[in-house]
Structures are given as structure tokens and as C-alpha cells.
Design a protein around this motif. Structure first.
Motif, PDB file in Angstrom:
ATOM      1  N   ASP A  51       0.841  -1.215   0.000  1.00 55.39           N
ATOM      2  CA  ASP A  51       0.000   0.000   0.000  1.00 55.39           C
ATOM      3  C   ASP A  51       0.864   1.248   0.000  1.00 55.39           C
ATOM      4  N   ALA A  52       2.206   1.055  -0.094  1.00 60.49           N
ATOM      5  CA  ALA A  52       3.154   2.189  -0.134  1.00 60.49           C
ATOM      6  C   ALA A  52       2.957   3.140   1.049  1.00 60.49           C
ATOM      7  N   CYS A  53       2.632   2.571   2.190  1.00 62.30           N
ATOM      8  CA  CYS A  53       2.449   3.337   3.443  1.00 62.30           C
ATOM      9  C   CYS A  53       1.213   4.251   3.425  1.00 62.30           C
ATOM     10  N   GLU A  54       0.325   4.120   2.440  1.00 58.92           N
ATOM     11  CA  GLU A  54      -0.815   5.043   2.350  1.00 58.92           C
ATOM     12  C   GLU A  54      -1.747   4.932   3.555  1.00 58.92           C
ATOM     13  N   THR A  55      -1.983   3.706   4.028  1.00 60.19           N
ATOM     14  CA  THR A  55      -2.875   3.536   5.184  1.00 60.19           C
ATOM     15  C   THR A  55      -2.266   4.186   6.423  1.00 60.19           C
ATOM     16  N   ALA A  56      -0.964   3.969   6.623  1.00 61.96           N
ATOM     17  CA  ALA A  56      -0.280   4.572   7.773  1.00 61.96           C
ATOM     18  C   ALA A  56      -0.233   6.090   7.653  1.00 61.96           C
TER      19      ALA A  56
END
Length: 254
Positions: A51-56
Motif C-alpha cells: 500500500d506504499a504506506c498510504e494507510t499509515a
């Protein structure tokens, strides 16, 4: 895989050679952002998903940190085996193509697990920020010498109630106990604070007829939510908003 995803309500977009961006129908919380993942095929037999850190980063926009302890907790989400949060905060998975569908759903479960934790992990910085704004407005409006920080009052239940501020009357020793209520992220009324403040104000009102009580709300909630909150709070206190009150000296002149 793309056909299956689109049939399941996902949006599939090209993302370079042998790669797609898959946007799920599930949202991450208050602002409507959708969980999304990049899926690449390094070769014909395998996949790599992230998710390429999108959720974080979405959580971070609400002030939420993801230290190792929280990442470990998220990675213990029941039923998840093929995806995990790595130490950078990215959701990742890889393996043979036949595991891709299951890995993608595991990745969705992790994104949803973080979304569900957001309310609990969200810091109270918005409340502290708004409290500081109220303190400055009161000090500027009526003078620092009339503002009491951290005022306390005895309620009819016998409990001592803590208030962010009190303002001394100009011509007597009477006080107005004040509680600011900030909005939650997403411009929602913080109903927990509304009901707790109402309970505290009611308790003090029954025990103390001499002093007054006031709630100062942050502006920005919907008209319906604002009206409902005012209806509740006005049973035990006067209600003002910070942005719409131009002259605090006049408010406390009585």
C-alpha cells in the motif's frame, strides 16, 4: 485478477509495466479515503503487493503514530497470514500468483484494523489546542487577572469537578466555570465530551447556585449536530462558540 476485482467493486488502474493500482470499495474512516494497493508481477509466477504506506500516512494525518508495539498488535489481526505491516508502516505481501487473491484480502483486513484503531489511538491534541485558544481569547477579552486556570468546584454528588478555566466576575468574587469542547477530526461533534461536560455541569449546578457555568464550543460542526449539542448543554450551562463571540468582556459583564 483485474476482472475479479472490478466485478467486486474495486477500481483498477494501470501503474507501470506489469503493475496495477487497486482501489478497494472500503473506506478508511472519517474522510472517505479508500484503502488502495499496488500489485506488481516481478515474473509470470509471482506477485508483490504494497500500500506504499498510504494507510499509515492516512492515520498519521490524524496525528496517529505507529511505533513497533502498535505494528505488532496490528499484525496479530485474526485470520491474517499472507500480509503484514513492515517496520516502515507499509502493508506488504508477496508470493505465488495463486495466493494473490487471499493476500489482497488479508491486506484489506490490516488496513481496516488500523482504521478501527484510529479513534482509540488519536491523540487529544485537538482538545489541547482548542483549550489553549480559549485560554488566550479569555485572557485577551477580560484580562489575565480575572482568568483562573484549572478551576475546581464541588458537585451535589460530593465529587470535585475540574474545569479548564473560570472567570471572576468584575464586581464580586463569583465565578463562571468554563469547559471548552473541541471538534473531533473530520469536523464531528465530540459527543463523549458533550455528555460528560453536561453531567459535570449539572452536578455543580445542583450544588452551587452562586456561581455560573459556561461551555465554549469549537465552530465547524454541522448545523444539526451543533443544535443538538446546544440543546443538551443549555440545560446546565450557557453556551458560546469561540469564533462567533466577538466581545468576551461583554459576555462576562453581568
Amino acid at each position: 485478477m483485474s476482472n475479479f476485482l472490478e466485478a467486486s467493486g474495486w477500481t483498477v488502474l494501470p501503474a507501470g509495466e506489469h503493475a496495477i493500482r487497486a482501489v478497494s470499495p472500503m473506506t478508511l474512516g472519517l474522510d472517505g479515503q479508500h484503502a488502495a494497493f499496488f500489485i506488481a508481477h516481478p515474473d509470470d509466477a509471482s506477485f508483490y503487493l504494497t500500500d506504499a504506506c498510504e494507510t499509515a500516512m492516512h492515520a498519521s494525518s490524524y496525528g496517529i503514530d505507529l511505533p513497533a508495539k502498535r505494528i505488532d498488535l496490528l499484525n496479530e489481526t485474526p485470520g491474517v497470514s499472507l500480509a503484514h505491516f513492515d517496520r516502515t508502516g507499509a502493508i506488504v505481501a508477496s508470493g505465488p500468483n495463486e495466493q494473490l487473491q487471499e493476500a489482497l484480502w488479508d491486506a484489506v483486513k490490516l488496513a481496516m484494523a488500523l482504521s478501527f484503531q484510529c479513534a482509540k489511538w488519536m491523540p487529544r491534541f485537538s482538545q489541547l489546542r482548542f483549550r489553549a485558544q480559549v485560554g488566550r481569547a479569555l485572557a485577551e477579552g477580560v484580562g489575565v487577572n480575572r482568568v483562573v486556570k484549572g478551576a475546581r468546584a464541588k458537585g451535589s454528588s460530593g465529587h470535585t469537578a475540574d474545569f479548564a478555566f473560570a472567570v471572576r466576575a468584575s464586581g464580586s468574587t463569583a465565578l463562571t466555570y468554563i469547559e471548552p469542547i473541541s471538534l473531533k477530526a473530520g469536523k464531528k461533534m465530540d459527543w463523549t465530551q458533550v455528555y460528560q461536560t453536561h453531567g459535570k455541569m449539572s452536578d455543580v449546578k445542583m450544588a452551587d447556585a452562586r456561581n455560573s457555568r459556561m461551555v465554549i464550543l469549537e465552530d465547524g460542526a454541522s448545523a444539526d449536530e451543533f443544535k443538538k449539542a446546544v440543546t443538551i448543554l443549555e440545560q446546565s450551562a450557557t453556551v458560546h462558540t469561540l469564533a462567533k463571540t466577538r466581545d468576551w468582556r461583554e459576555v462576562f459583564s453581568g
